[in-house]
Write a protein that holds these residues in place. Structure first.
Motif, mmCIF file in Angstrom:
data_model
loop_
_atom_site.group_PDB
_atom_site.id
_atom_site.type_symbol
_atom_site.label_atom_id
_atom_site.label_comp_id
_atom_site.label_asym_id
_atom_site.label_seq_id
_atom_site.Cartn_x
_atom_site.Cartn_y
_atom_site.Cartn_z
ATOM 1 N N SER A 177 14.946 26.739 67.700
ATOM 2 C CA SER A 177 16.449 26.209 67.372
ATOM 3 C C SER A 177 17.185 26.401 68.534
ATOM 4 C CB SER A 177 17.108 27.141 66.397
ATOM 5 O OG SER A 177 16.850 28.734 66.799
ATOM 6 N N GLY A 178 17.696 27.543 69.291
ATOM 7 C CA GLY A 178 18.632 27.779 70.335
ATOM 8 C C GLY A 178 19.961 26.817 70.073
ATOM 9 N N ASP A 179 20.539 26.353 71.037
ATOM 10 C CA ASP A 179 21.808 25.679 70.929
ATOM 11 C C ASP A 179 21.738 24.183 70.882
ATOM 12 O OD1 ASP A 179 24.433 24.693 71.041
ATOM 13 O OD2 ASP A 179 24.967 25.701 72.946
ATOM 14 N N VAL A 180 21.780 23.790 69.580
ATOM 15 C CA VAL A 180 21.345 22.457 69.147
ATOM 16 C C VAL A 180 22.243 21.489 70.211
ATOM 17 C CG1 VAL A 180 20.254 22.732 67.231
ATOM 18 C CG2 VAL A 180 22.560 22.402 67.143
ATOM 19 N N TYR A 181 23.497 21.901 70.335
ATOM 20 C CA TYR A 181 24.742 21.239 71.153
ATOM 21 C C TYR A 181 24.469 21.044 72.453
ATOM 22 C CZ TYR A 181 26.890 20.701 66.550
ATOM 23 O OH TYR A 181 27.062 20.569 65.235
ATOM 24 N N ALA A 182 23.497 21.806 73.052
ATOM 25 C CA ALA A 182 23.144 21.711 74.434
ATOM 26 C C ALA A 182 22.027 20.713 74.658
ATOM 27 C CB ALA A 182 22.794 23.147 74.776
ATOM 28 N N GLN A 183 21.518 20.221 73.548
ATOM 29 C CA GLN A 183 20.614 18.990 73.782
ATOM 30 C C GLN A 183 20.859 17.975 74.569
ATOM 31 O OE1 GLN A 183 17.125 18.856 72.139
ATOM 32 N NE2 GLN A 183 17.621 21.134 72.390
ATOM 33 N N TRP A 184 21.976 17.588 74.815
ATOM 34 C CA TRP A 184 22.661 16.540 75.737
ATOM 35 C C TRP A 184 22.285 16.722 77.189
ATOM 36 C CZ3 TRP A 184 26.263 16.757 79.507
ATOM 37 C CH2 TRP A 184 26.865 18.034 79.545
ATOM 38 N N THR A 185 22.213 18.041 77.461
ATOM 39 C CA THR A 185 22.241 18.466 78.735
ATOM 40 C C THR A 185 20.622 18.114 79.470
ATOM 41 O OG1 THR A 185 21.576 20.741 78.650
ATOM 42 C CG2 THR A 185 23.780 20.235 78.793
ATOM 43 N N LEU A 186 19.698 17.718 78.456
ATOM 44 C CA LEU A 186 18.147 17.837 78.856
ATOM 45 C C LEU A 186 17.731 16.738 79.581
ATOM 46 C CD1 LEU A 186 17.089 19.707 75.642
ATOM 47 C CD2 LEU A 186 17.604 20.552 77.778
ATOM 48 N N PRO A 187 18.182 15.708 79.376
ATOM 49 C CA PRO A 187 17.636 14.628 79.820
ATOM 50 C C PRO A 187 18.159 14.399 81.693
ATOM 51 C CG PRO A 187 18.847 13.763 78.041
ATOM 52 C CD PRO A 187 19.178 15.093 78.288
ATOM 53 N N VAL A 188 17.128 14.104 82.365
ATOM 54 C CA VAL A 188 17.173 13.959 83.787
ATOM 55 C C VAL A 188 16.549 12.686 84.242
ATOM 56 C CG1 VAL A 188 16.505 14.979 85.846
ATOM 57 C CG2 VAL A 188 16.922 16.625 84.164
ATOM 58 N N LEU A 189 17.307 12.027 85.032
ATOM 59 C CA LEU A 189 17.239 10.902 85.529
ATOM 60 C C LEU A 189 16.922 10.914 87.046
ATOM 61 C CD1 LEU A 189 16.722 7.537 85.212
ATOM 62 C CD2 LEU A 189 19.154 7.454 85.706
ATOM 63 N N LEU A 190 15.699 10.518 87.644
ATOM 64 C CA LEU A 190 15.436 10.337 89.166
ATOM 65 C C LEU A 190 15.691 8.944 89.194
ATOM 66 C CD1 LEU A 190 12.770 13.069 89.760
ATOM 67 C CD2 LEU A 190 15.247 13.236 89.724
ATOM 68 N N ASP A 191 16.381 8.369 90.303
ATOM 69 C CA ASP A 191 16.694 7.083 90.652
ATOM 70 C C ASP A 191 16.317 6.814 91.955
ATOM 71 O OD1 ASP A 191 17.528 4.197 90.907
ATOM 72 O OD2 ASP A 191 18.973 4.513 89.155
ATOM 73 N N ARG A 192 15.445 5.742 92.419
ATOM 74 C CA ARG A 192 15.359 5.361 93.776
ATOM 75 C C ARG A 192 15.780 4.067 94.102
ATOM 76 N NH1 ARG A 192 10.791 6.272 96.303
ATOM 77 N NH2 ARG A 192 9.727 7.564 94.971
ATOM 78 N N THR A 193 16.799 3.554 93.335
ATOM 79 C CA THR A 193 17.078 2.013 93.490
ATOM 80 C C THR A 193 18.445 2.249 94.467
ATOM 81 O OG1 THR A 193 18.601 2.174 91.699
ATOM 82 C CG2 THR A 193 16.310 1.473 91.334
ATOM 83 N N ALA A 194 18.756 1.127 95.011
ATOM 84 C CA ALA A 194 19.832 1.085 95.949
ATOM 85 C C ALA A 194 21.284 1.599 95.535
ATOM 86 C CB ALA A 194 19.946 -0.115 96.636
ATOM 87 N N ASP A 195 21.372 1.152 93.821
ATOM 88 C CA ASP A 195 22.549 1.699 93.177
ATOM 89 C C ASP A 195 22.547 2.810 92.573
ATOM 90 O OD1 ASP A 195 20.855 0.273 91.367
ATOM 91 O OD2 ASP A 195 22.502 -0.561 90.289
#
Length: 196
Positions: A177-195
């Motif tokens: 369970s934990g804090d279900v409203y903290a789920q939005w913090t989980l996605p992490v994007l690593l991006d090597r494109t110029a923009d």
């Protein structure tokens, strides 16, 4: 609208085996690939503990934990020109970075270092419903023409609103369970494109 116009094609692999993933990537150029599975403890080529993904064994159909370094090495067989623009690892702790001297390189980072342009994963354990809500909004935004970074931000915002929590149902069977409203913090994007 893109789907009804035939501009959007969705394919689903018949199994969760690594050879299937490799052959699909070699045969077809994809804009995005979603690997929706469990993150799990695994062992690298030297037998040391490493985080990985839970795939299926091609012979038995049973679960087969594969370390991130082994996955990255196997995916290096695919020509980089065939790499999808976005790899989404919808798997618990696929983007986790340990805060200790014995740091474990995340699966996301290994894919990123392997040469994938954009790799998205989850820092901690993610609830299935939150991951589904995130992916649905992410790809809805991408289909509308949003840039990847902005689509990720808008998808995280959608998860933060908690609409995915039906009737105050917070977790599924076997989920923490934990804090279900903290789920939005989980996605992490690593991006090597110029923009990026």
């Amino acid at each position: 609208r893109p789907w009804s116009k035939g501009d959007l094609v969705i394919e689903v692999a018949e199994d969760g085996c690594l050879p299937t993933l490799i052959s699909r990537l070699e045969e077809q150029q994809y804009h995005a690939v979603i690997m929706s599975m469990h993150g799990t403890a695994a062992k690298d080529a030297q037998g040391k503990p490493e985080w990985g993904l839970l795939l299926e064994d091609q012979q038995t159909g049973r679960s087969a934990p594969v370390a991130g370094s082994i996955l990255a090495k196997e995916l290096s067989k695919v020509p980089q020109s065939q790499y999808p623009g976005l790899m989404l690892l919808s798997a618990c702790r696929s983007a986790k970075v340990e805060e200790s001297a014995e740091s474990i390189t995340s699966v996301v980072r290994q894919f990123h270092e392997q040469g994938f342009e954009r790799v998205l994963g989850m820092r901690l354990s993610v609830i299935d419903k939150a991951a589904s809500a995130f992916s649905a909004e992410l790809f809805r935004r991408l289909a509308q023409g949003e840039a990847v970074g902005r689509a990720v931000t808008l998808a995280r915002d959608q998860v933060a609103k908690g609409v995915w929590l039906n009737n105050h149902e917070t977790v599924g069977k076997g989920e923490v369970s934990g804090d279900v409203y903290a789920q939005w913090t989980l996605p992490v994007l690593l991006d090597r494109t110029a923009d990026g």
